[in-house]
Motif scaffolding. Structure first.
Motif, PDB file in Angstrom:
ATOM      1  N   GLY A  14       0.842  -1.193   0.000  1.00 14.99           N
ATOM      2  CA  GLY A  14       0.000   0.000   0.000  1.00 14.99           C
ATOM      3  C   GLY A  14       0.881   1.248   0.000  1.00 14.99           C
ATOM      4  O   GLY A  14       2.053   1.207  -0.406  1.00 14.99           O
ATOM      5  N   TYR A  15       0.316   2.353   0.461  1.00 13.40           N
ATOM      6  CA  TYR A  15       1.007   3.646   0.351  1.00 13.40           C
ATOM      7  C   TYR A  15       2.339   3.669   1.099  1.00 13.40           C
ATOM      8  O   TYR A  15       3.371   4.075   0.549  1.00 13.40           O
ATOM      9  N   GLY A  16       2.326   3.244   2.361  1.00 12.94           N
ATOM     10  CA  GLY A  16       3.558   3.289   3.155  1.00 12.94           C
ATOM     11  C   GLY A  16       4.648   2.421   2.555  1.00 12.94           C
ATOM     12  O   GLY A  16       5.801   2.844   2.417  1.00 12.94           O
ATOM     13  N   ALA A  17       4.285   1.209   2.173  1.00 15.72           N
ATOM     14  CA  ALA A  17       5.269   0.280   1.609  1.00 15.72           C
ATOM     15  C   ALA A  17       5.756   0.744   0.246  1.00 15.72           C
ATOM     16  O   ALA A  17       6.948   0.615  -0.079  1.00 15.72           O
ATOM     17  N   LEU A  34       6.950  -7.847  -0.042  1.00 18.46           N
ATOM     18  CA  LEU A  34       6.178  -9.076   0.159  1.00 18.46           C
ATOM     19  C   LEU A  34       4.720  -8.710   0.349  1.00 18.46           C
ATOM     20  O   LEU A  34       4.361  -8.016   1.307  1.00 18.46           O
ATOM     21  N   GLU A  35       3.864  -9.128  -0.576  1.00 13.43           N
ATOM     22  CA  GLU A  35       2.450  -8.760  -0.565  1.00 13.43           C
ATOM     23  C   GLU A  35       1.602 -10.024  -0.573  1.00 13.43           C
ATOM     24  O   GLU A  35       1.755 -10.876  -1.443  1.00 13.43           O
ATOM     25  N   MET A  36       0.667 -10.129   0.369  1.00 14.53           N
ATOM     26  CA  MET A  36      -0.161 -11.335   0.471  1.00 14.53           C
ATOM     27  C   MET A  36      -1.198 -11.443  -0.650  1.00 14.53           C
ATOM     28  O   MET A  36      -1.602 -12.539  -1.022  1.00 14.53           O
ATOM     29  N   GLY A 108      -0.497  -3.028  -4.515  1.00 11.23           N
ATOM     30  CA  GLY A 108      -1.104  -1.694  -4.555  1.00 11.23           C
ATOM     31  C   GLY A 108      -2.002  -1.450  -3.349  1.00 11.23           C
ATOM     32  O   GLY A 108      -2.437  -0.329  -3.119  1.00 11.23           O
ATOM     33  N   GLY A 109      -2.294  -2.495  -2.568  1.00 13.78           N
ATOM     34  CA  GLY A 109      -3.055  -2.346  -1.322  1.00 13.78           C
ATOM     35  C   GLY A 109      -4.362  -1.606  -1.542  1.00 13.78           C
ATOM     36  O   GLY A 109      -5.083  -1.844  -2.519  1.00 13.78           O
ATOM     37  N   GLY A 110      -4.665  -0.686  -0.645  1.00 13.85           N
ATOM     38  CA  GLY A 110      -5.922   0.054  -0.686  1.00 13.85           C
ATOM     39  C   GLY A 110      -6.110   0.879  -1.949  1.00 13.85           C
ATOM     40  O   GLY A 110      -7.239   1.198  -2.316  1.00 13.85           O
ATOM     41  N   SER A 111      -5.019   1.203  -2.641  1.00 13.04           N
ATOM     42  CA  SER A 111      -5.156   2.045  -3.846  1.00 13.04           C
ATOM     43  C   SER A 111      -5.930   1.329  -4.945  1.00 13.04           C
ATOM     44  O   SER A 111      -6.432   1.967  -5.864  1.00 13.04           O
ATOM     45  N   VAL A 113      -8.743  -0.377  -4.499  1.00 12.48           N
ATOM     46  CA  VAL A 113     -10.179  -0.438  -4.214  1.00 12.48           C
ATOM     47  C   VAL A 113     -10.763   0.890  -3.752  1.00 12.48           C
ATOM     48  O   VAL A 113     -11.979   1.022  -3.629  1.00 12.48           O
ATOM     49  N   ASN A 114      -9.903   1.860  -3.452  1.00 13.86           N
ATOM     50  CA  ASN A 114     -10.442   3.077  -2.832  1.00 13.86           C
ATOM     51  C   ASN A 114     -10.969   4.063  -3.868  1.00 13.86           C
ATOM     52  O   ASN A 114     -10.827   3.880  -5.068  1.00 13.86           O
ATOM     53  N   GLY A 115     -11.598   5.116  -3.350  1.00  8.19           N
ATOM     54  CA  GLY A 115     -12.182   6.133  -4.214  1.00  8.19           C
ATOM     55  C   GLY A 115     -11.161   7.123  -4.736  1.00  8.19           C
ATOM     56  O   GLY A 115     -11.502   8.007  -5.531  1.00  8.19           O
ATOM     57  N   GLY A 116      -9.930   7.010  -4.258  1.00  9.96           N
ATOM     58  CA  GLY A 116      -8.854   7.860  -4.768  1.00  9.96           C
ATOM     59  C   GLY A 116      -8.927   9.308  -4.340  1.00  9.96           C
ATOM     60  O   GLY A 116      -8.158  10.154  -4.831  1.00  9.96           O
ATOM     61  N   MET A 117      -9.845   9.642  -3.415  1.00 16.60           N
ATOM     62  CA  MET A 117      -9.962  11.043  -2.975  1.00 16.60           C
ATOM     63  C   MET A 117      -8.680  11.443  -2.268  1.00 16.60           C
ATOM     64  O   MET A 117      -8.253  10.788  -1.313  1.00 16.60           O
ATOM     65  N   ALA A 118      -8.063  12.507  -2.765  1.00 18.34           N
ATOM     66  CA  ALA A 118      -6.709  12.848  -2.334  1.00 18.34           C
ATOM     67  C   ALA A 118      -6.724  14.222  -1.661  1.00 18.34           C
ATOM     68  O   ALA A 118      -6.553  15.247  -2.306  1.00 18.34           O
ATOM     69  N   GLU A 244       2.629 -14.039   2.143  1.00 19.50           N
ATOM     70  CA  GLU A 244       2.107 -13.497   3.394  1.00 19.50           C
ATOM     71  C   GLU A 244       3.113 -13.690   4.522  1.00 19.50           C
ATOM     72  O   GLU A 244       3.531 -14.819   4.810  1.00 19.50           O
ATOM     73  N   VAL A 245       3.498 -12.593   5.139  1.00 15.17           N
ATOM     74  CA  VAL A 245       4.424 -12.674   6.273  1.00 15.17           C
ATOM     75  C   VAL A 245       3.646 -13.160   7.489  1.00 15.17           C
ATOM     76  O   VAL A 245       2.636 -12.569   7.871  1.00 15.17           O
ATOM     77  N   ARG A 246       4.088 -14.250   8.039  1.00 20.98           N
ATOM     78  CA  ARG A 246       3.403 -14.817   9.205  1.00 20.98           C
ATOM     79  C   ARG A 246       4.013 -14.315  10.507  1.00 20.98           C
ATOM     80  O   ARG A 246       3.302 -14.045  11.468  1.00 20.98           O
ATOM     81  N   ASP A 468       3.133   3.085   7.601  1.00 25.21           N
ATOM     82  CA  ASP A 468       1.804   3.168   6.975  1.00 25.21           C
ATOM     83  C   ASP A 468       0.776   3.836   7.876  1.00 25.21           C
ATOM     84  O   ASP A 468       1.125   4.580   8.798  1.00 25.21           O
ATOM     85  N   SER A 469      -0.502   3.535   7.634  1.00 25.47           N
ATOM     86  CA  SER A 469      -1.609   4.142   8.379  1.00 25.47           C
ATOM     87  C   SER A 469      -1.595   3.804   9.864  1.00 25.47           C
ATOM     88  O   SER A 469      -2.282   4.462  10.645  1.00 25.47           O
ATOM     89  N   SER A 470      -0.832   2.800  10.272  1.00 22.11           N
ATOM     90  CA  SER A 470      -0.754   2.466  11.698  1.00 22.11           C
ATOM     91  C   SER A 470      -0.122   3.605  12.508  1.00 22.11           C
ATOM     92  O   SER A 470      -0.307   3.685  13.720  1.00 22.11           O
ATOM     93  N   ASN A 479      -9.955  12.148   4.130  1.00 20.10           N
ATOM     94  CA  ASN A 479      -9.538  10.846   3.612  1.00 20.10           C
ATOM     95  C   ASN A 479      -8.010  10.750   3.749  1.00 20.10           C
ATOM     96  O   ASN A 479      -7.307  11.692   3.421  1.00 20.10           O
ATOM     97  N   PRO A 480      -7.502   9.615   4.200  1.00 17.97           N
ATOM     98  CA  PRO A 480      -6.120   9.606   4.707  1.00 17.97           C
ATOM     99  C   PRO A 480      -4.978   9.333   3.732  1.00 17.97           C
ATOM    100  O   PRO A 480      -3.813   9.454   4.105  1.00 17.97           O
ATOM    101  N   LEU A 481      -5.255   8.969   2.472  1.00 20.42           N
ATOM    102  CA  LEU A 481      -4.141   8.444   1.662  1.00 20.42           C
ATOM    103  C   LEU A 481      -3.018   9.447   1.438  1.00 20.42           C
ATOM    104  O   LEU A 481      -1.833   9.074   1.398  1.00 20.42           O
ATOM    105  N   VAL A 482      -3.347  10.719   1.292  1.00 18.90           N
ATOM    106  CA  VAL A 482      -2.290  11.714   1.063  1.00 18.90           C
ATOM    107  C   VAL A 482      -1.418  11.876   2.307  1.00 18.90           C
ATOM    108  O   VAL A 482      -0.184  11.989   2.218  1.00 18.90           O
TER     109      VAL A 482
END
Ligand code: FDA
Length: 501
Positions: A14-17, A34-36, A108-111, A113-118, A244-246, A468-470, A479-482
């Motif tokens: 996602g964005y952070g990665a 590494l993306e699940m 691409g993570g949330g990008s 599926v999201n509405g892309g509002m920036a 997937e990182v376990r 990331d968002s954490s 909206n948080p992506l930016v």
């Protein structure tokens, strides 16, 4: 490969990665992402990579037997969701007791599926939420950088005013303005020039063809087309999908040891790999990053992680609601899936709300105005590790959503009063007017300056970072992506200068 040692790993994409991967790659650091989820680049039998919202198939959701759409009913009828085969689909809904969280799964993570509002957050609110971050540097340098890299653009007002696809938005905006509320255009990563070609019939329809939460087949500048493409172009970054990182541990040299499951489409493990790295960047999202860190702390693999890991979580005050319009105010058969306008009442000290005018592309006239309200809800939840299931569980109770519901209600009561309209009670599976039990904007769990230092380095360890968002403590007002992207840019710059010298 199994047993590999790499200088840097980014978990998630996602964005952070994605920011981490690009800046590491540019600096010459060999980095493995590494993306699940899947790499979404191959068309299915219908010739399309993603399915639409109105005819969802297995590609829609992450290992579900039935889709779990945010608006689950119409006139209380279960007409929205569909039975599907379990598959690594692009949208997941993670269900905790009193809160469900939608997240993207894939490169691409949330990008995806999201509405892309920036939206750049208000500076006064940003400063209050993240007081340890130099706001001047953010607003002068990192927000503009993020907007440029993400290819953010704004709809042409002339197109907006005339196209049938934004009737729903014009109707809702005029009603808000008549009630004395301020509306604002909202920038987006969706390519509005492409959208105009969709409207003109000269390009395949995506936003204008009912695509968004299960992926866009065109138009959307998701991370695979921006940051991740640039990262791959450095020649120093590789991306491994369905990895997937376990678990995370540390060896005697201070290298991080990852246990990684490579899985197939049936979710069977093809191979469990051991991958070691010198620098580890967690970008698995608010839920994923927090769960990996809690598991590491509570199983004793990384016992020195801060007690603050797990706390400071919030849904960005998300509340969804809908109004029923009069028959003389139709909202349109044709609706773009990309919201481009919001009601900004954040200056109202009694009920701070920023509400996006959301589409409801049902393919029929519904007379519905739908909204996703972002409210200033001070309540916070907390993740704990459940050893029996080896998962993080979220302690968030339904009553904690009430401050957000009250704020949203005061805004939409005002609009209803002005126009003699009422709420819709039939859309969220029962008879609630306010959907307060799911969110699109999970934030926190590994809060900047609490679980980490001022740049996302995890307290207790070296060369271990949350990106990331954490990092954002539960609320950012838009909206948080930016914000996630700009904060990652800022943190990576400092980390590359100091930790890779
Ligand atoms: P993000 O969640 O994007 O990525 C994390 C990735 O890590 C995922 O791909 C996941 O599969 C992967 N992962 C997790 N655990 C892993 C593990 N153990 N191993 C390997 N990989 C793992 N925001 C906004 O600003 N504007 C908007 O319009 C919208 N609209 C919107 C709509 C919908 C439907 C959703 C679900 C979300 C939004 N959002 C949004 C929110 C936005 O998408 C979200 O805040 C960001 O994607 C979060 O970015 P992160 O970098 O934190 O992680």
């Amino acid at each position: 490969a199994n047993g590999a040692h790499v200088p840097a790993v980014a978990i998630g994409s996602g964005y952070g990665a994605a920011v981490s991967a690009l800046r590491l790659g540019e600096a010459g650091v060999q980095t493995t992402v590494l993306e699940m989820g899947r790499l979404w680049n191959e068309p299915g039998e219908d010739g399309k990579v993603f399915c639409t919202m109105t005819a969802p198939d297995e590609r829609s959701m992450w290992f579900k037997r039935r889709t779990e759409a945010p608006l689950s009913t119409l006139l209380w009828l279960d007409v929205v969701n569909r039975d599907i085969d379990p598959y690594p689909g692009v949208l997941d809904r993670v269900n905790y007791d009193d809160m469900s969280v939608y997240v993207g799964r894939g490169v691409g993570g949330g990008s995806l599926v999201n509405g892309g509002m920036a939206v750049v957050p208000r500076r006064d609110y940003f400063e209050a939420v993240l007081p340890g971050v130099d706001a001047a540097a953010m607003y002068d340098r990192y927000f503009p950088l993020a907007l440029a890299e993400l290819q953010v653009n704004t709809i042409d007002p002339a197109f907006y005013e005339k196209t049938e696809y934004y009737r729903f938005s014009r109707v809702a905006a005029a009603q808000a303005e008549a009630a004395g509320l301020k509306t604002v255009f909202v920038p987006d990563v969706y390519d509005f020039e492409y959208m105009e070609r969709e409207a003109a019939g000269t390009a395949p329809k995506s936003a204008l063809g009912g695509e968004v939460i299960y992926g866009n087949n065109a138009g959307k500048m998701s991370l695979d087309k921006t940051y991740l493409a640039s990262a791959l172009a450095t020649g120093n970054v590789t991306i491994a999908a369905r990895h997937e990182v376990r678990s995370i541990a540390i060896d005697a040299n201070g290298d991080y040891v990852l246990t990684v499951d490579h899985r197939d489409d049936a979710n069977e493990v093809i191979e469990t790999k051991r991958i070691t790295c010198r620098h580890l960047f967690l970008g698995a999202g608010s839920l994923g990053t927090t769960e990996l860190l809690l598991r590491a702390r509570e199983t004793g693999a990384l016992p020195d992680l801060d007690e603050a890991v797990g706390s400071g979580w919030g849904p960005n005050g998300n509340v969804m609601t809908a109004r029923a319009n009069h028959l003389w105010s139709p909202t349109g058969l044709k609706q773009s899936t990309i919201p481009v306008m919001g009601i900004d009442d954040w200056d109202n000290p009694d009920a701070r709300v920023f509400a996006e005018l959301a589409p409801l592309p049902a393919g029929i006239e519904t007379w519905i105005s739908l909204y996703l309200a972002i409210t200033d809800n001070p309540e916070r939840g907390r993740f704990t590790y459940d050893a029996a299931t080896d998962k993080a569980v979220l302690d968030w109770r339904l009553e904690q959503a009430q401050p957000g519901v009250a704020a949203a209600k005061s805004m939409f009561d005002r609009i209803n009063k002005k126009h003699g309209t009422s709420y819709r009670y039939d859309l969220f599976g029962d008879d609630r007017a306010f959907a307060d039990d799911f969110c699109y904007h999970p934030l926190g769990g590994c809060v900047l300056g609490e679980a980490t230092d001022a740049y996302g380095r995890l307290n207790g360890y070296e060369r271990l970072y949350a990106t990331d968002s954490s990092l954002i403590p539960g609320s950012i007002g838009v909206n948080p992506l930016v914000t996630i992207t700009a904060l990652a840019e800022r943190n990576l710059e400092a980390i590359l200068a100091a930790d890779f010298a």
